[in-house]
Design an enzyme around this catalytic site. Structure first.
Site, PDB file in Angstrom:
ATOM      1  N   ASP A  20       0.860  -1.191   0.000  1.00  0.00           N
ATOM      2  CA  ASP A  20       0.000   0.000   0.000  1.00  0.00           C
ATOM      3  C   ASP A  20       0.899   1.244   0.000  1.00  0.00           C
ATOM      4  OD1 ASP A  20      -3.104   0.789   1.571  1.00  0.00           O
ATOM      5  OD2 ASP A  20      -1.630   2.222   0.872  1.00  0.00           O
ATOM      6  N   ASP A 115      -3.522   2.175  -5.464  1.00  0.00           N
ATOM      7  CA  ASP A 115      -2.260   2.181  -4.694  1.00  0.00           C
ATOM      8  C   ASP A 115      -2.059   0.934  -3.838  1.00  0.00           C
ATOM      9  OD1 ASP A 115      -3.881   2.635  -2.381  1.00  0.00           O
ATOM     10  OD2 ASP A 115      -2.276   3.845  -1.508  1.00  0.00           O
ATOM     11  N   GLU A 116      -2.872  -0.087  -4.066  1.00  0.00           N
ATOM     12  CA  GLU A 116      -2.865  -1.205  -3.137  1.00  0.00           C
ATOM     13  C   GLU A 116      -3.056  -2.536  -3.862  1.00  0.00           C
ATOM     14  OE1 GLU A 116      -6.087  -0.417  -0.473  1.00  0.00           O
ATOM     15  OE2 GLU A 116      -5.835  -2.319   0.567  1.00  0.00           O
TER      16      GLU A 116
HETATM   17  N1  DCP Z   1      -8.610   8.253  -1.507  1.00  0.00           N
HETATM   18  C1  DCP Z   1      -9.685   9.110  -1.733  1.00  0.00           C
HETATM   19  N2  DCP Z   1     -10.670   9.249  -0.779  1.00  0.00           N
HETATM   20  C2  DCP Z   1     -10.603   8.546   0.380  1.00  0.00           C
HETATM   21  C3  DCP Z   1      -9.529   7.664   0.621  1.00  0.00           C
HETATM   22  C4  DCP Z   1      -8.545   7.546  -0.358  1.00  0.00           C
HETATM   23  O1  DCP Z   1      -9.756   9.759  -2.784  1.00  0.00           O
HETATM   24  N3  DCP Z   1     -11.568   8.697   1.304  1.00  0.00           N
HETATM   25  C5  DCP Z   1      -7.546   8.154  -2.528  1.00  0.00           C
HETATM   26  C6  DCP Z   1      -6.395   9.080  -2.211  1.00  0.00           C
HETATM   27  C7  DCP Z   1      -5.329   8.193  -1.688  1.00  0.00           C
HETATM   28  C8  DCP Z   1      -5.593   6.875  -2.388  1.00  0.00           C
HETATM   29  O2  DCP Z   1      -7.004   6.839  -2.590  1.00  0.00           O
HETATM   30  O3  DCP Z   1      -4.024   8.703  -1.956  1.00  0.00           O
HETATM   31  C9  DCP Z   1      -5.129   5.660  -1.600  1.00  0.00           C
HETATM   32  O4  DCP Z   1      -5.863   5.521  -0.399  1.00  0.00           O
HETATM   33  P1  DCP Z   1      -5.229   5.072   0.961  1.00  0.00           P
HETATM   34  O5  DCP Z   1      -6.351   4.765   1.879  1.00  0.00           O
HETATM   35  O6  DCP Z   1      -4.202   4.018   0.731  1.00  0.00           O
HETATM   36  O7  DCP Z   1      -4.538   6.396   1.526  1.00  0.00           O
HETATM   37  P2  DCP Z   1      -3.132   6.999   1.196  1.00  0.00           P
HETATM   38  O8  DCP Z   1      -2.340   6.148   0.273  1.00  0.00           O
HETATM   39  O9  DCP Z   1      -3.337   8.394   0.726  1.00  0.00           O
HETATM   40  O10 DCP Z   1      -2.442   7.086   2.614  1.00  0.00           O
HETATM   41  P3  DCP Z   1      -1.791   5.899   3.480  1.00  0.00           P
HETATM   42  O11 DCP Z   1      -0.360   6.286   3.623  1.00  0.00           O
HETATM   43  O12 DCP Z   1      -2.509   5.937   4.783  1.00  0.00           O
HETATM   44  O13 DCP Z   1      -1.986   4.620   2.723  1.00  0.00           O
HETATM   45 MG    MG Z   2      -2.133   4.122   0.604  1.00  0.00          MG
END
Ligand code: DCP
Ligand code: MG
Length: 388
Positions: A20, A115-116
């Site tokens: 992730d 991203d996962e």
């Molecule tokens: N995303 C979004 N709205 C949300 C959650 C996520 O648009 N409510 C998008 C933006 C993030 C991406 O999806 O960059 C990936 O989600 P993640 O939950 O993996 O969050 P991040 O990668 O941003 O942060 P982390 O470091 O906690 O994984």
């Molecule tokens: Mg993420």
């Protein structure tokens, strides 16, 4: 029941890596403009248009900012916050680059979002067959070739690998070996279990259960009586058991579009008006998915109809595909209404759902979303969808 009696099968020997990316959208923006790495950064909709935070970098998280928070609130918490609009084309291309790297380790890659992904590396023989060494190598490779940091979790099943990738985030790697499962899961909060949301967690807490160790004390019969199919899953998960395979043919479960209004909509009539545009958008998205081959015959019950009417028609009935509408009121409460319509999918049906949803609270509305949930064709997944 002893753990070993449940896990003493081949699935316990699997090697799963869950990857992730850290603050994905923000990470891509920081990579492309390193000055952004020095400041609190959020990616999302503008405060003026009452947008929300899609994600933010870790500096911004120190102010209490998080995904889905209204951007206005984020700026109040951190007035110096730099806000950028999302660039999905760029994120998709970075995601594809990362996925290509995953595929150099194994063909068994199950993407969960941009991203996962889960990787099943049980059969991979390079790196002496060590999933830990593979996770280290792929993190390094993605960092040097793509410029993005990925946190990874290594475990014998999907549920634990996913928890592990979050354990040392950001820039983390955490490994749970088969021998460590029992001790690791025992102290885990039940809220961490796959599919356990706030409601189920509260129900469990009311039973005096807050850790998986405590959950193991509850008999299977009691769990299934109280939680249905999910009871069986809870019984397994709290013992660290998860037999789900990494699936490379994963299909989209739902498709939706939503919009936040600059000013609140005051009554049901006002809410119905923007549905036409949302419906057009949803139809377009579906058409794109179809042309990208992401919605295949498994979704045959959701067909793009006459484009003039922007109608989406379907056979409905036995298919089980459902349409849903989400409404967020001015007090930030959300209601979702979902229905299977035997007569197929149409704008009128969303209008009807909209009126019903508004009646539930009869107060100003700030956001409306519409979508479809595709029929579950896979038994394993449909069981899990009961959790969600
Ligand atoms: N995303 C979004 N709205 C949300 C959650 C996520 O648009 N409510 C998008 C933006 C993030 C991406 O999806 O960059 C990936 O989600 P993640 O939950 O993996 O969050 P991040 O990668 O941003 O942060 P982390 O470091 O906690 O994984
Ligand atoms: Mg993420």
């Amino acid at each position: 029941m002893k753990n070993s009696t449940l896990v003493g099968d081949a699935t316990a020997q699997r090697k799963i890596i869950h990857c992730d990316c850290d603050c994905f959208y923000a990470a891509v923006e920081m990579r492309d403009d390193p000055s952004l790495a020095q400041v609190p950064l959020a990616v999302g909709g503008s405060a003026e248009r009452r947008g929300v935070v899609a994600t933010c970098n870790y500096q911004a998280r120190e102010f209490g900012i998080h995904s889905a928070m209204p951007m206005g609130q984020a700026l109040r918490l951190c007035p110096s916050l730099v806000v950028m609009p999302p660039d999905f084309t760029k994120y998709r291309s970075v995601s594809e680059q990362i996925r290509n790297i995953f595929h150099t380790f194994t063909d068994k890659v199950e993407p969960l979002s941009l991203d996962e992904a889960f990787l099943d590396v049980s059969e991979t023989t390079t790196y002496s067959g060590s999933a830990t060494l593979m996770a280290q190598a792929l993190r390094q490779q993605i960092k040097s070739e793509v410029g993005i940091i990925v946190s990874a979790g290594v475990a014998p099943n999907k549920f634990l690998a996913k928890i592990a990738s979050d354990w040392n985030k950001p820039d983390g790697l955490f490994v749970i070996t088969p021998e460590q499962i029992d001790g690791f899961v025992e102290q885990l909060s039940v809220g961490k279990l796959f599919g356990v949301g706030k409601v189920t967690e509260k129900k469990l807490n009311d039973l005096g259960v807050s850790t998986c160790g405590e959950l193991r004390e509850v008999a299977l019969t009691e769990l299934t009586e109280r939680f249905g199919v999910m009871g069986q899953r809870l019984y397994e998960l709290c013992r660290g058991v998860d037999v789900r395979e990494v699936r490379t043919d994963r299909r989209r479960k739902s498709l939706s579009v939503e919009t936040t209004f600059v000013t609140d909509l005051l009554d049901a009539n006002a809410c119905v008006r923007p549905l036409g545009e949302l419906f057009e958008k949803l139809s377009e998205r579906y058409a794109k998915l179809n042309s990208a081959g992401q919605a295949d015959s498994k979704h045959r019950d959701f067909k793009h109809g006459d484009s003039k009417q922007a109608a989406i028609k379907g056979s409905g009935g036995a298919s089980g595909t459902r349409q849903f509408l989400k409404m967020r009121f001015d007090d930030f409460t959300v209601t979702t209404i979902e229905r299977r319509l035997d007569s197929g999918w149409s704008l009128e049906a969303y209008q009807q759902l909209c009126e019903e949803a508004w009646q539930r609270k009869s107060r100003p509305v700030r956001l409306l979303g519409i979508g479809v949930r595709f029929a579950n064709v896979d038994i394993d997944d449909s069981q899990y969808s009961l959790f969600e």
